[in-house]
Design an enzyme around this catalytic site. Structure first.
Site, mmCIF file in Angstrom:
data_model
loop_
_atom_site.group_PDB
_atom_site.id
_atom_site.type_symbol
_atom_site.label_atom_id
_atom_site.label_comp_id
_atom_site.label_asym_id
_atom_site.label_seq_id
_atom_site.Cartn_x
_atom_site.Cartn_y
_atom_site.Cartn_z
ATOM 1 C CE LYS A 113 -3.098 -2.765 3.261
ATOM 2 N NZ LYS A 113 -3.527 -3.622 4.477
ATOM 3 N N GLY A 114 1.893 1.019 0.310
ATOM 4 C CA GLY A 114 3.267 2.383 0.437
ATOM 5 C C GLY A 114 3.132 3.388 -0.709
ATOM 6 C CD GLU A 164 8.602 -0.665 -3.328
ATOM 7 O OE1 GLU A 164 7.385 0.285 -2.929
ATOM 8 O OE2 GLU A 164 9.194 -1.819 -3.508
ATOM 9 C CG ASP A 165 7.017 2.453 -0.033
ATOM 10 O OD1 ASP A 165 8.146 1.993 -0.380
ATOM 11 O OD2 ASP A 165 6.544 1.706 0.963
ATOM 12 C CG ASP A 204 15.224 -1.548 4.533
ATOM 13 O OD1 ASP A 204 16.505 -0.951 4.434
ATOM 14 O OD2 ASP A 204 14.636 -2.298 5.437
ATOM 15 C CE LYS A 246 15.152 2.587 5.811
ATOM 16 N NZ LYS A 246 14.851 1.577 6.986
ATOM 17 C CG PHE A 294 11.165 1.859 10.428
ATOM 18 C CD1 PHE A 294 11.302 1.394 9.531
ATOM 19 C CD2 PHE A 294 9.634 2.889 10.368
ATOM 20 C CE1 PHE A 294 10.408 0.399 9.140
ATOM 21 C CE2 PHE A 294 8.446 2.210 10.095
ATOM 22 C CZ PHE A 294 8.467 1.438 9.894
ATOM 23 C CB VAL A 295 10.905 7.244 7.301
ATOM 24 C CG1 VAL A 295 12.388 7.752 7.302
ATOM 25 C CG2 VAL A 295 11.092 6.166 5.810
ATOM 26 C CG ASP A 318 3.029 0.201 6.795
ATOM 27 O OD1 ASP A 318 4.018 0.169 6.162
ATOM 28 O OD2 ASP A 318 2.148 -0.530 7.721
ATOM 29 N NE ARG A 321 -0.697 1.771 5.163
ATOM 30 C CZ ARG A 321 0.537 0.900 4.311
ATOM 31 N NH1 ARG A 321 1.681 1.492 3.852
ATOM 32 N NH2 ARG A 321 0.826 -0.482 4.991
HETATM 33 P P1 IMP Z 1 13.708 -4.229 0.914
HETATM 34 O O1 IMP Z 1 13.220 -5.464 0.280
HETATM 35 O O2 IMP Z 1 13.512 -4.563 2.206
HETATM 36 O O3 IMP Z 1 14.187 -3.346 -0.335
HETATM 37 O O4 IMP Z 1 12.379 -3.581 1.280
HETATM 38 C C1 IMP Z 1 10.841 -2.438 1.117
HETATM 39 C C2 IMP Z 1 9.791 -2.496 1.447
HETATM 40 O O5 IMP Z 1 9.867 -2.982 3.064
HETATM 41 C C3 IMP Z 1 9.277 -1.475 1.465
HETATM 42 O O6 IMP Z 1 8.504 -1.166 0.402
HETATM 43 C C4 IMP Z 1 8.580 -0.660 2.684
HETATM 44 O O7 IMP Z 1 7.102 -1.606 2.497
HETATM 45 C C5 IMP Z 1 9.558 -1.939 3.710
HETATM 46 N N1 IMP Z 1 10.223 -0.678 4.780
HETATM 47 C C6 IMP Z 1 11.620 -0.837 4.500
HETATM 48 N N2 IMP Z 1 11.532 0.555 5.148
HETATM 49 C C7 IMP Z 1 11.168 0.570 5.310
HETATM 50 C C8 IMP Z 1 10.946 2.181 6.301
HETATM 51 O O8 IMP Z 1 11.549 2.467 6.842
HETATM 52 N N3 IMP Z 1 9.685 2.763 6.694
HETATM 53 C C9 IMP Z 1 8.526 1.870 6.352
HETATM 54 N N4 IMP Z 1 8.700 0.625 6.128
HETATM 55 C C10 IMP Z 1 9.620 0.786 5.007
HETATM 56 MG MG MG Z 2 6.227 -1.097 0.030
#
Ligand code: IMP
Ligand code: MG
Length: 175
Positions: A41-42, A97-98, A101, A129, A151-152, A158, A164
């Site tokens: 949903k992000g 994408e939001d 990470d 990040k 963490f944001v 969220d 959100r």
């Molecule tokens: P990745 O697979 O580790 O790159 O994670 C990406 C997903 O993790 C994002 O689409 C978010 O939904 C969630 N995520 C990663 N960091 C944060 C954060 O700081 N706040 C909220 N959601 C996060």
């Molecule tokens: Mg996401």
């Protein structure tokens, strides 16, 4: 446990950055039709604000995946809960994408979507990040802001389904 939110990226900065990215996309894809894929949903708030500034015809698609559950740490498992409605074969696709990470989510999604042979495929992420990346080679073609490893929340992101709707991106402090 309670939390406090500190503004990290303000509303006006986000607005200006989105306009800048949208102008770039409008130039890069001039004369074509785009398919924007939102990751629920992000990514919702970012995608609708971005789309409104892109001066090209845009189709919307939505995907839902699970990877985080309700906690703030990555499980490393990415499961597609809702797939595309329309095929993207031969389409110009931008995945919106939001945040990137570890890059695990995008790595899995990219593989899944490229298998459909789109005409082109790019990634647009509001936040990145960079220092947390675990999958090499996963990067956004359009990036809003590179942020530190904190963490944001807000602007779509969220913590346990909260925050959100904040109009800014905030750093979450756990008290
Ligand atoms: P990745 O697979 O580790 O790159 O994670 C990406 C997903 O993790 C994002 O689409 C978010 O939904 C969630 N995520 C990663 N960091 C944060 C954060 O700081 N706040 C909220 N959601 C996060
Ligand atoms: Mg996401």
């Amino acid at each position: 446990m309670s939390e406090r939110v500190h503004v990290l990226i303000g509303e006006e900065d986000i607005k200006a950055k989105i306009k800048e990215i949208a102008e770039k996309i409008t130039q890069d894809y001039a004369g074509t039709q785009l398919t924007l894929i939102c990751i629920l949903k992000g990514g919702v708030i970012f995608m609708v604000d971005l789309a409104r500034q892109i001066k090209l015809p845009c189709a919307f698609e939505f995907m839902d995946i699970s990877s985080y559950g309700n906690s703030s740490t990555s499980s490393g498992v990415v499961k597609i809960e809702r797939d595309l409605d329309a095929e993207i074969t031969g389409k110009h696709v931008i995945l919106v994408e939001d945040i990137i990470d570890t890059g695990r989510t995008l790595s899995r999604l990219k593989e899944h979507l490229l298998a459909q042979r789109p005409a082109s495929f790019k990634i647009c992420a509001l936040l990145d990040k960079v220092e947390r990346r675990e999958v090499p080679g996963i990067a956004a073609d359009y990036t809003g802001f590179v942020i530190p490893n904190e963490f944001v929340v807000g602007y779509g992101l969220d913590y346990s389904q909260r925050y959100r709707n904040l109009p800014f991106v905030g750093r979450l402090e756990f008290l």
